[in-house]
Every structure is written in structure tokens, then in C-alpha cells.
Write a protein that holds these residues in place. Structure first.
Motif, short mmCIF file in Angstrom:
data_model
loop_
_atom_site.label_atom_id
_atom_site.label_comp_id
_atom_site.label_asym_id
_atom_site.label_seq_id
_atom_site.Cartn_x
_atom_site.Cartn_y
_atom_site.Cartn_z
N ASP A 182 2.70 -1.85 -9.28
CA ASP A 182 2.04 -2.10 -8.24
C ASP A 182 2.67 -3.38 -7.57
OD1 ASP A 182 0.11 -2.83 -6.22
OD2 ASP A 182 -1.74 -2.60 -7.49
N LEU A 183 3.73 -3.16 -6.83
CA LEU A 183 4.20 -4.45 -6.09
C LEU A 183 3.68 -5.10 -5.13
CD1 LEU A 183 8.12 -2.58 -6.39
CD2 LEU A 183 7.35 -4.52 -7.46
N HIS A 184 2.80 -4.41 -4.61
CA HIS A 184 1.97 -5.26 -3.57
C HIS A 184 0.99 -6.15 -4.14
CE1 HIS A 184 3.87 -3.28 0.07
NE2 HIS A 184 3.84 -1.95 -0.63
N ALA A 185 0.52 -5.88 -5.36
CA ALA A 185 -0.43 -6.47 -6.03
C ALA A 185 0.52 -7.77 -6.62
CB ALA A 185 -0.87 -5.72 -7.37
N MET A 186 1.69 -7.63 -6.87
CA MET A 186 2.46 -8.75 -7.48
C MET A 186 2.82 -9.43 -6.15
SD MET A 186 6.69 -8.44 -8.29
CE MET A 186 6.97 -8.17 -6.69
N ASN A 187 2.90 -9.11 -4.80
CA ASN A 187 3.13 -9.94 -3.95
C ASN A 187 1.69 -10.61 -3.43
OD1 ASN A 187 5.09 -10.51 -1.81
ND2 ASN A 187 3.50 -9.82 -0.66
N ASP A 188 0.47 -10.12 -3.98
CA ASP A 188 -0.59 -10.68 -3.67
C ASP A 188 -0.78 -12.23 -4.45
OD1 ASP A 188 -1.25 -8.91 -1.69
OD2 ASP A 188 -2.67 -7.71 -3.26
N VAL A 189 -0.06 -12.05 -5.78
CA VAL A 189 -0.05 -13.18 -6.55
C VAL A 189 0.69 -14.41 -5.69
CG1 VAL A 189 0.65 -14.24 -8.55
CG2 VAL A 189 -0.51 -11.81 -8.61
N ILE A 190 1.93 -13.89 -5.32
CA ILE A 190 2.74 -14.84 -4.54
C ILE A 190 2.00 -15.32 -3.31
CG2 ILE A 190 5.07 -15.09 -3.13
CD1 ILE A 190 6.08 -12.74 -4.97
#
Length: 205
Positions: free
Chosen positions: A39-47
């Protein structure tokens, strides 16, 4: 009466299409498999909520060794994913400012990624104020970030016109009484600005 205009940035002023970039550097079937597994978009949400850019991407890559090198490209190729600018939207931003309309940004962006974007796209320095999720550690559509905008601008309700490409972000603003426009292209946004009396038709071309 609208007293200020608020722009989202991703897919409003600059395109944000990570899948499209990955399709240019790896077979589409592999990209689809990676995005299904990670889930790369969830990773990006952390950023976007203030997480450190390089470290967050590296930690995700370490959890998925099969996709390690491709995941690391999220950091290294970030400007290729956040591209290109949407020229008519930039012209609308500048036309509003030329008319003396206060223009703000309300955007989900990391601290470091926003700095990168401002360096690459100088028009992102032209807002009267940018409300950036990474700095505030709150992201849309959390109502708290909208409350921060209201508290720090002194504006509420129909005094604000907000455009965003995502329905959930628009819905929260609508609940707060803001005027809203779901961004589906600069032509529709230009027409809305003219309809609100914020720009003349020739300024919106």
C-alpha cells in the motif's frame, strides 16, 4: 460573498500520478502486482502527516524485499511522479492574485516533498499562505486541518471557495459551509471562478 480562494495542489496545480510513472519504468503487470501487495499510498500518507521522507520509504522497502528497488524509486523519482504542472490552473492562481483575491493552499504534502516541489515549481511560493499537512501533522479530510485554516485566516463558511480533486476532501469542506468545487479540469474551475465574480472571462482563458 467569497473573500478567499483555496487550492489543493496535487491534481489541481500539478499532476500526481505515481502509477503512471511506475508504468514507464517497469512492466505494467509488475506495477499492478506491486501496488496490490504494497500500500504505497498509505506509505505516502505517513509522509504527508510529517513522517521523514527517505526513512519512511526505506522502511517500507525493507518490509518488501521483492519490491525493494522499485519502492525506493518513490523517493528518488518523486519529482517525476509529481509532474507536470497544469498550466491553466497556474494562470488562474496568478490571475486571482492580480485581482487582489487572497489565495491559499490546503494540501496533503510532506515537509520535504513540499520543499522539493517549491524548488521545482516556483509558483508554489506565490500563495498568501500554504497550509501543508506535513507541517501541521494533520491531513485532509480530517476536520481539524480545516479548523486550522479558519482559525488562522479568520474566514469561515461561504467566505471561502475551495477546490480539490478528491470527493472526501470536498465533503468535509462542504459540511463546514465552505463553497466548494470538485476539480475535474482547469476549464471547469475557470468557469466557476467567473461565475463567482472573482475573475472576468478574459482573465480565466
Amino acid at each position: 460573498m467569497v473573500e478567499a480562494v483555496i487550492f489543493d495542489i496535487g491534481n489541481v496545480l500539478i499532476e500526481w500520478q505515481p502509477e503512471r510513472h511506475y508504468d514507464s519504468i517497469m512492466p505494467r503487470v509488475a506495477r499492478e502486482a506491486m501496488f496490490a501487495e504494497v500500500d504505497l499510498h498509505a506509505m505516502n500518507d505517513v509522509i504527508d502527516r510529517g513522517g521523514p521522507f527517505r526513512e519512511t520509504v526505506a522502511a517500507c522497502a525493507a518490509r518488501y524485499p521483492r519490491w525493494r528497488d522499485a519502492i525506493l524509486r518513490w523517493h528518488d523519482d518523486w519529482l517525476h511522479m509529481a509532474a507536470p504542472e497544469i498550466p491553466q490552473s497556474v494562470r488562474l492562481l496568478r490571475a486571482l492574485r492580480a485581482r487582489g483575491v487572497p489565495v491559499f493552499a490546503l494540501t496533503n504534502f510532506g515537509v520535504e516533498t513540499f520543499a522539493l516541489a517549491q524548488e521545482h515549481y516556483p509558483f508554489l511560493r506565490e500563495f498568501d499562505r500554504a497550509f501543508v499537512s506535513g507541517h501541521l501533522r494533520i491531513a485532509k479530510p480530517d476536520p481539524a486541518i480545516y479548523e486550522r485554516v479558519e482559525a488562522e485566516t479568520g474566514l469561515t463558511g461561504a467566505r471561502i471557495l475551495f477546490t480539490d480533486d478528491r470527493a472526501d476532501n470536498i465533503a468535509t469542506a462542504h459540511i463546514r459551509g465552505w463553497k466548494t468545487h470538485r476539480f475535474e479540469g482547469p476549464e471547469g474551475w475557470a468557469a466557476r471562478l467567473v461565475a463567482e465574480g472573482l475573475l472576468a472571462a478574459q482573465d480565466a482563458d
